[in-house]
Motif scaffolding. Structure first.
Motif, PDB file in Angstrom:
ATOM      1  N   LEU A  59     -20.769  -0.122   6.979  1.00 52.65           N
ATOM      2  CA  LEU A  59     -19.544  -0.743   7.474  1.00 52.65           C
ATOM      3  C   LEU A  59     -19.163  -1.899   6.564  1.00 52.65           C
ATOM      4  N   VAL A  60     -17.865  -2.185   6.494  1.00 54.99           N
ATOM      5  CA  VAL A  60     -17.385  -3.353   5.768  1.00 54.99           C
ATOM      6  C   VAL A  60     -16.831  -4.320   6.799  1.00 54.99           C
ATOM      7  N   GLU A  61     -17.428  -5.490   6.880  1.00 52.17           N
ATOM      8  CA  GLU A  61     -16.988  -6.531   7.816  1.00 52.17           C
ATOM      9  C   GLU A  61     -15.939  -7.386   7.118  1.00 52.17           C
ATOM     10  N   LEU A  62     -14.717  -7.377   7.658  1.00 53.25           N
ATOM     11  CA  LEU A  62     -13.648  -8.209   7.096  1.00 53.25           C
ATOM     12  C   LEU A  62     -13.633  -9.581   7.740  1.00 53.25           C
ATOM     13  N   GLY A  63     -13.973  -9.641   9.021  1.00 51.07           N
ATOM     14  CA  GLY A  63     -14.025 -10.919   9.724  1.00 51.07           C
ATOM     15  C   GLY A  63     -12.669 -11.425  10.153  1.00 51.07           C
ATOM     16  N   ARG A  64     -12.672 -12.653  10.651  1.00 50.06           N
ATOM     17  CA  ARG A  64     -11.448 -13.293  11.122  1.00 50.06           C
ATOM     18  C   ARG A  64     -10.727 -13.951   9.962  1.00 50.06           C
ATOM     19  N   VAL A  65      -9.383 -13.924  10.032  1.00 49.95           N
ATOM     20  CA  VAL A  65      -8.565 -14.582   9.016  1.00 49.95           C
ATOM     21  C   VAL A  65      -7.448 -15.351   9.718  1.00 49.95           C
ATOM     22  N   SER A  66      -6.852 -16.273   9.006  1.00 49.45           N
ATOM     23  CA  SER A  66      -5.749 -17.057   9.561  1.00 49.45           C
ATOM     24  C   SER A  66      -4.499 -16.182   9.662  1.00 49.45           C
ATOM     25  N   PRO A  67      -3.549 -16.589  10.501  1.00 45.27           N
ATOM     26  CA  PRO A  67      -2.294 -15.837  10.581  1.00 45.27           C
ATOM     27  C   PRO A  67      -1.578 -15.747   9.230  1.00 45.27           C
ATOM     28  N   GLY A  68      -1.613 -16.815   8.459  1.00 40.40           N
ATOM     29  CA  GLY A  68      -0.979 -16.790   7.142  1.00 40.40           C
ATOM     30  C   GLY A  68      -1.618 -15.773   6.211  1.00 40.40           C
ATOM     31  N   THR A  69      -2.945 -15.687   6.261  1.00 44.86           N
ATOM     32  CA  THR A  69      -3.657 -14.711   5.445  1.00 44.86           C
ATOM     33  C   THR A  69      -3.308 -13.298   5.887  1.00 44.86           C
ATOM     34  N   ALA A  70      -3.249 -13.058   7.185  1.00 44.60           N
ATOM     35  CA  ALA A  70      -2.891 -11.730   7.694  1.00 44.60           C
ATOM     36  C   ALA A  70      -1.478 -11.351   7.261  1.00 44.60           C
ATOM     37  N   GLU A  71      -0.559 -12.316   7.286  1.00 45.64           N
ATOM     38  CA  GLU A  71       0.812 -12.034   6.849  1.00 45.64           C
ATOM     39  C   GLU A  71       0.855 -11.718   5.356  1.00 45.64           C
ATOM     40  N   ARG A  72       0.099 -12.446   4.573  1.00 40.73           N
ATOM     41  CA  ARG A  72       0.079 -12.195   3.121  1.00 40.73           C
ATOM     42  C   ARG A  72      -0.542 -10.836   2.822  1.00 40.73           C
ATOM     43  N   LEU A  73      -1.603 -10.482   3.533  1.00 43.74           N
ATOM     44  CA  LEU A  73      -2.214  -9.174   3.349  1.00 43.74           C
ATOM     45  C   LEU A  73      -1.247  -8.059   3.755  1.00 43.74           C
ATOM     46  N   ALA A  74      -0.534  -8.253   4.858  1.00 42.21           N
ATOM     47  CA  ALA A  74       0.456  -7.273   5.294  1.00 42.21           C
ATOM     48  C   ALA A  74       1.548  -7.108   4.238  1.00 42.21           C
ATOM     49  N   GLU A  75       1.985  -8.206   3.638  1.00 38.87           N
ATOM     50  CA  GLU A  75       3.003  -8.139   2.588  1.00 38.87           C
ATOM     51  C   GLU A  75       2.479  -7.405   1.363  1.00 38.87           C
ATOM     52  N   LEU A  76       1.246  -7.661   0.982  1.00 41.26           N
ATOM     53  CA  LEU A  76       0.649  -6.945  -0.152  1.00 41.26           C
ATOM     54  C   LEU A  76       0.583  -5.448   0.117  1.00 41.26           C
ATOM     55  N   LEU A  77       0.188  -5.071   1.319  1.00 41.39           N
ATOM     56  CA  LEU A  77       0.121  -3.651   1.667  1.00 41.39           C
ATOM     57  C   LEU A  77       1.511  -3.024   1.684  1.00 41.39           C
ATOM     58  N   ARG A  78       2.488  -3.744   2.235  1.00 44.50           N
ATOM     59  CA  ARG A  78       3.854  -3.232   2.266  1.00 44.50           C
ATOM     60  C   ARG A  78       4.371  -2.996   0.848  1.00 44.50           C
ATOM     61  N   LEU A  79       4.153  -3.959  -0.036  1.00 47.26           N
ATOM     62  CA  LEU A  79       4.598  -3.816  -1.415  1.00 47.26           C
ATOM     63  C   LEU A  79       3.879  -2.665  -2.127  1.00 47.26           C
ATOM     64  N   ALA A  80       2.604  -2.514  -1.868  1.00 50.97           N
ATOM     65  CA  ALA A  80       1.847  -1.415  -2.475  1.00 50.97           C
ATOM     66  C   ALA A  80       2.378  -0.066  -2.002  1.00 50.97           C
ATOM     67  N   LEU A  81       2.690   0.028  -0.715  1.00 44.95           N
ATOM     68  CA  LEU A  81       3.239   1.279  -0.188  1.00 44.95           C
ATOM     69  C   LEU A  81       4.617   1.565  -0.769  1.00 44.95           C
ATOM     70  N   GLU A  82       5.458   0.536  -0.889  1.00 44.15           N
ATOM     71  CA  GLU A  82       6.777   0.720  -1.495  1.00 44.15           C
ATOM     72  C   GLU A  82       6.640   1.174  -2.939  1.00 44.15           C
ATOM     73  N   HIS A  83       5.730   0.550  -3.661  1.00 45.12           N
ATOM     74  CA  HIS A  83       5.518   0.900  -5.066  1.00 45.12           C
ATOM     75  C   HIS A  83       5.021   2.338  -5.183  1.00 45.12           C
ATOM     76  N   SER A  84       4.109   2.724  -4.319  1.00 52.86           N
ATOM     77  CA  SER A  84       3.578   4.082  -4.326  1.00 52.86           C
ATOM     78  C   SER A  84       4.674   5.087  -3.998  1.00 52.86           C
ATOM     79  N   PHE A  85       5.505   4.779  -3.003  1.00 53.41           N
ATOM     80  CA  PHE A  85       6.599   5.664  -2.618  1.00 53.41           C
ATOM     81  C   PHE A  85       7.588   5.795  -3.768  1.00 53.41           C
ATOM     82  N   ALA A  86       7.943   4.668  -4.394  1.00 55.03           N
ATOM     83  CA  ALA A  86       8.886   4.701  -5.505  1.00 55.03           C
ATOM     84  C   ALA A  86       8.316   5.463  -6.692  1.00 55.03           C
ATOM     85  N   ARG A  87       7.050   5.287  -6.957  1.00 56.34           N
ATOM     86  CA  ARG A  87       6.415   5.971  -8.081  1.00 56.34           C
ATOM     87  C   ARG A  87       6.366   7.471  -7.842  1.00 56.34           C
TER      88      ARG A  87
END
Length: 105
Positions: A59-87
């Motif tokens: 298992l990979v334990e990610l642990g607890r993160v701040s709301p700001g960190t969760a938002e930044r991670l969500a933005e990174l994932l969104r951008l990666a998905l957009e980039h993948s879709f566009a590619r």
């Protein structure tokens, strides 16, 4: 399996470092750590670690993160998905950038 008589070891002699699950979790944790470092998020995941449960599953334990960190991670994932879709459908016209949140150094 550690309790399998054909393995040549009993459960008391079994080590998690001898299991495929441990190495899979460790390798995945290392890959995730490297991606987080590249994104400047290495200090935001203090609980990131590889683990092994009682059944020998990695298992990979990610642990607890701040709301700001969760938002930044969500933005990174969104951008990666957009980039993948566009590619997959066409070449992107311009590179995507991530704006650094205010207050980060």
């Amino acid at each position: 399996m550690p309790t399998d008589p054909s393995s040549g070891q009993d459960a008391a002699a079994w080590s998690p470092l001898e299991s495929d699950g441990w190495y899979a979790a460790r390798n995945a944790t290392t890959a995730l750590r490297d991606a987080l470092v590249s994104a400047g998020l290495e200090k935001d995941f203090p609980y990131l670690r590889a683990e092994l449960n009682a059944f020998g599953n990695g298992l990979v334990e990610l642990g607890r993160v701040s709301p700001g960190t969760a938002e930044r991670l969500a933005e990174l994932l969104r951008l990666a998905l957009e980039h993948s879709f566009a590619r997959d459908h066409e070449e992107p016209t311009s590179p995507t950038t991530i704006e650094e949140p205010q207050g980060r150094t």
